[in-house]
Design an enzyme around this catalytic site. Structure first.
Site, PDB file in Angstrom:
ATOM      1  CE  LYS A 244       5.116   5.740   6.765  1.00 53.81           C
ATOM      2  NZ  LYS A 244       4.514   7.055   6.999  1.00 53.81           N
TER       3      LYS A 244
ATOM      4  CD  GLU B 179      -1.765   8.464   6.948  1.00 54.07           C
ATOM      5  OE1 GLU B 179      -0.761   9.182   7.013  1.00 54.07           O
ATOM      6  OE2 GLU B 179      -1.859   7.373   7.546  1.00 54.07           O
TER       7      GLU B 179
ATOM      8  CD  GLU C 218      -2.564  -1.165   2.715  1.00 54.30           C
ATOM      9  OE1 GLU C 218      -2.322  -0.229   3.504  1.00 54.30           O
ATOM     10  OE2 GLU C 218      -3.345  -2.093   2.978  1.00 54.30           O
TER      11      GLU C 218
ATOM     12  NE  ARG D  58      -2.883   3.892  11.105  1.00 50.48           N
ATOM     13  CZ  ARG D  58      -2.017   2.958  11.508  1.00 50.48           C
ATOM     14  NH1 ARG D  58      -0.729   3.268  11.642  1.00 50.48           N
ATOM     15  NH2 ARG D  58      -2.426   1.733  11.766  1.00 50.48           N
TER      16      ARG D  58
END
Length: 925
Positions: free
Chosen positions: A622, A670, A620, A627
């Protein structure tokens, strides 16, 4: 007094009656300057021409031309990398050096090896000046005896310029130190003597010369001693410090070594500070050592008076230390004496205060006196805290806390005691507000109770760098004779009452009333709770182990229950009931997020994952965002950060979108920023945080936010934590996500090459890198295991110079560990512009060495922060760089960390603001 007045009148009459040679002009411009000779004396900053009296870092800087003694030049070459020739001129002791109409002569100062006084004469008329630098008249063991000459003008240091500073004979101090060393060794412990790497350390070595004890020294002391050994007398056998063979040796460390990691690991060390400040009461406690001996390399009060008498100067200027006090003393004796700096040094007496917390009165260690407080009292909790803080063994700490928790009778007391041990005042899962009783309220309450002035309180606070120790010293002055028993429940009521009242005055009143009910020791632990600085080594993992031991439960199950409950206090109650299985995720109770372990290369990622048996792995992107955990029910929704704080009001568009969901869920994801459908950086997103006027969030803006979902933790009363990532993903894909929420993309990789290619593609999409996941992994809240990895590489590095050093916290409260750094603005005459602050990346030894350096090169101190001479060059790594008004450089770094100390570089070689702006993709100014 009449005699002194007569002397002053007589001196003034002489000055009128007799023609005298004009005195040399002396100016102070953040340093001592002689304008007629165009010569500076020990300036902190680079100048055209300077005299350097000795090689301590607070006297050393790089100048166009420097004169000093030959040994000082060699020490500066080794210690600071300064050239042995060219701009540094070594003058022989006691010989004339004629230069542009001036005669310069150097004479031993007696301060440290190689230290020198400067005698300067204007050859046209014979007017003279003597500059002592740091000095002492007593014969040292490692330095030449000081030699004084008469002069018209005297510039002298007055570090110990008060009558209280009358040092015992050196032989007496050394005999006391050697007796302490012998007794420590006889008891099977390791004596650690603390003194600065250059000067005091060599004096101590000479004192140990004939004692016959084997000695180990810190690397910085080894380096300096190797240079000056030919000039010293008999030295003992000494070697570099080796912790494996330290037992039976005398250790010699810089002052910061008293609480260094290396010393703490040995566990059987006793420490002693050697300093002139040992003359003050409470010196042991201030330095946090076992003993203090008044061995000084400065002149004491009688020697200062003797100096003025011998030099016979017509005018005396004073620098460093108690300048105003000593100047007034000299004027009363008939001398024309004035402070040159216009600054005073504050040093307050700590008379009547205990030297160590392990020598506290009965309320601190009542068990030793047969006094055991009620189990449910705050006093008993603080006694246990004190014992845990003094215990270095993790197993013994755990057993001590477990025994205490087991003895508590009520579930409420268990929950409170456990929270307090973890530094928590309330149940964090209940989303209760903070107490809002900060440092200002605590200081005001302590001062009003004790009657201390601002200056006195600051002196204690700065000497301790710890709220609990400061509170104990202050409260000890009150001599409270009738303390009351305050229970944990009453303490909880107190914290809630303080939280409810508004304004500093009522909060201060409540705190004062509570402290009046407690002993100094218990009150100090109340302050520790308010500030969150327990200093008892009770990390959360240790508390969980203590709860498990107290109630015969599995530690991993206690840990998991604490994560799911969001509160160690609730988990402790479940453990007491043997109902840990009842813990489960709950909406609006944030769960600690699962973390990814960092790896440097795609090859390391593949190796780690295939070691788990994975044939393929999930990748995935970043993101460079925040977060966040999203909790949604039909009645309510909240957004929580990774540290479990609610931020719902900061992102109303995400809240509005989440309310359209038909399922009750807890999602992990996120928050990222966008503009014109282009993903922006964390710096842009950060502008949305902390706004108090939420109306601003609805003003026209080019910046919008989205919530990218990458995991499902709970749905419709069912936990998904124990299901595989692959199953959680399938369930996520079945959810109907409203606009504003999006599911993260996933791709599979089957080789190192595919991982590397995916990483480069992620960077081209302006993402930080990759998150790599094992598709069979369960969700482990709060853990950083091997089933999730992150691959990201440092953006670049910058060579910067440290301009400020700040006292650390916790185990680093005794050192300067947080560094503010700057780059050069070549378009503004190379002015230094702050670009960031870092505190990670250095070893304990490096931090201790820098602490010693910064303490000696401090230009100004405000609270915990020191402005220092810009000399230390650091190489800083970081993840990204962005325009920001946070610093005067107009830039800010994300996740800066120290990669190396660049001893090979000078300030002139650090990176420029133009280069930093280029890295940020910004045009030059």
């Amino acid at each position: 007094m009449a005699e002194h007045l007569t002397n002053i009148i007589w001196l003034r009459l002489l000055s009128v009656a007799l023609p005298m040679t004009p005195l040399l002009k002396v100016e102070y411009r953040k340093g001592i300057y002689l304008p007629e000779a165009d010569l500076w004396l020990d300036p902190h900053h680079g100048v055209k021409r300077a005299f350097i009296s000795h090689a301590h870092s607070d006297h050393v800087a790089r100048h166009e031309w420097t004169c000093c003694s030959a040994l000082t030049r060699e020490l500066m070459r080794v210690r600071y990398g300064m050239s042995k020739d060219g701009h540094v001129e070594a003058l022989p002791m006691r010989q004339d050096f004629e230069w542009e109409g001036w005669r310069l002569r150097l004479f031993p100062a007696g301060h440290i090896v190689g230290s020198a006084m400067l005698h300067l004469t204007r050859m046209s008329d014979g007017a003279s000046l003597l500059y002592t630098g740091d000095y002492k008249l007593r014969q040292g063991l490692s330095s030449e005896r000081c030699e004084l000459l008469t002069a018209d003008t005297l510039i002298m240091e007055t570090t110990f310029g008060l009558p209280m500073f009358r040092f015992p004979p050196t032989a007496v101090v050394i005999e006391q130190m050697l007796r302490w060393v012998r007794e420590t060794l006889d008891e099977g412990e390791i004596p650690v003597l603390l003194g600065y790497s250059l000067g005091k350390a060599q004096e101590i070595l000479c004192a140990l010369g004939d004692a016959g004890y084997p000695v180990m020294v810190h690397p910085s002391i080894w380096e300096m001693t190797q240079v000056v050994a030919p000039w010293l007398g008999r030295l003992p056998d000494y070697q570099l410090f080796d912790p494996a063979r330290a037992k039976g040796h005398v250790l010699l460390f810089p002052p910061g070594g008293a609480r260094s990691q290396a010393i703490r690991k040995l566990k059987i060390c006793r420490t002693a500070m050697l300093s002139g400040w040992a003359m003050q009461s409470g010196a042991k406690y201030r330095y946090q050592v076992d003993a203090a001996f008044p061995l000084s390399d400065h002149a004491d009060y009688p020697e200062l008076l003797e100096t003025v008498k011998v030099v016979k100067a017509r005018r005396v200027f004073l620098v460093h230390g108690y300048t105003r006090e000593f100047a007034a003393d000299l004027r009363a004796r008939g001398y024309d004496a004035w402070t040159l700096e216009g600054a005073d040094q504050l040093e307050m007496s700590l008379d009547g205060m205990p030297d160590r917390l392990d020598a506290l009165p009965p309320d601190a260690s009542g068990a030793a006196k047969g006094v055991v407080e009620a189990c449910d009292s705050l006093a008993r909790w603080s006694q246990v805290g004190e014992l845990a803080a003094a215990e270095s063994s993790r197993l013994k700490k755990t057993a001590l806390l477990a025994e205490y928790l087991r003895a508590l009778e009520s579930e409420n007391d268990v929950a409170l005691a456990v929270r307090y041990c973890a530094g928590l005042l309330f149940d964090p899962a209940a989303a209760e507000g903070p107490v809002n009783a900060g440092w200002a309220i605590i200081r005001r309450a302590l001062q009003e109770l004790s009657g201390l002035s601002d200056a006195e309180y600051r002196a204690i606070s700065r000497s301790q760098a710890d709220a609990g120790r400061t509170a104990y010293l202050v409260l000890s002055r009150m001599n409270l004779l009738d303390p009351q028993t305050v229970t944990l429940g009453e303490t909880d009521q107190f914290f809630r009452a303080v939280r409810e009242v508004r304004g500093p005055v009522p909060k201060t009143k409540l705190l004062k009333e509570q402290l009046l009910r407690l002993t100094a020791h218990t009150g100090s632990w109340l302050i520790r709770l308010l500030t969150g600085e327990l200093r008892m080594g009770s990390k959360e993992g240790l508390i969980e182990e203590a709860v498990a031991a107290a109630f015969d439960q599995n530690a991993d199950q206690v840990r998991e229950a604490a994560m799911l409950c969001g509160d160690i206090g609730r988990a402790a109650v479940l453990a007491r009931r043997a109902e840990l299985h009842a813990a489960a995720p709950q909406p609006m109770v944030p769960i600690k997020v699962m973390l990814a372990s960092p790896e440097e290369t795609a090859a390391e990622v593949w190796q780690r994952m295939t070691a788990l048996g994975a044939q393929s792995i999930w990748l995935e992107d970043k993101y460079d965002g925040i977060r966040a955990q999203l909790h949604v029910t039909p009645q309510r929704m909240e957004i929580f950060t990774r540290d479990l704080k609610p931020i719902t009001d900061q992102f109303p568009e995400i809240a509005l979108a989440a309310r359209q969901m038909t399922d009750a869920v807890i999602l992990d994801g996120e928050i990222i920023a966008y503009s014109d459908d282009k993903k922006l950086s964390f710096f842009d997103l950060q502008k949305r945080l902390g706004r108090r006027d939420q109306a601003d969030l609805f003003l026209p803006s080019d910046i919008t936010v989205r919530y990218v979902v990458f995991d499902l933790l709970w749905q419709n009363d069912r936990s998904w934590l124990d299901r595989s990532l692959q199953e959680r993903r399938q369930q996520l894909e079945s959810l109907q996500l409203p606009q504003g929420l999006a599911l993260i993309g996933v791709q599979r990789a089957h080789s190192v090459e595919e991982v590397e290619a995916a990483f480069m593609a992620a960077r081209r999409r302006n993402n930080e890198g990759l998150i790599i996941k094992d598709p069979d992994s369960h969700y482990s809240p709060g853990r950083r295991g091997k089933s999730w990895l992150k691959l990201k590489k440092a953006f670049a590095t910058l060579d910067v110079v440290v301009v400020k050093a700040e006292q650390g916290h916790g185990k680093r409260s005794h050192v300067l560990s947080d560094y503010t750094f700057a780059v050069r603005d070549e378009e503004s005459d190379n002015a230094l512009r702050v670009i960031g602050k870092a505190y990670s990346g250095l070893t304990d030894v490096e931090i201790e060495e820098l602490t010693e350096h910064f303490q000696q090169t401090t230009l100004e101190q405000k609270g915990r922060v020191r402005t220092v001479i810009p000399q230390i060059i650091l190489e800083i790594a970081f993840d990204s760089i962005q325009a920001s008004d946070r610093h005067d450089s107009g830039l800010a770094l994300r996740f800066p960390r120290i990669k190396a100390i660049r001893k090979d570089k000078a300030v002139e070689e650090i990176d420029t603001l133009t280069y930093a702006r280029k890295l940020a993709g910004l045009p030059g100014k």
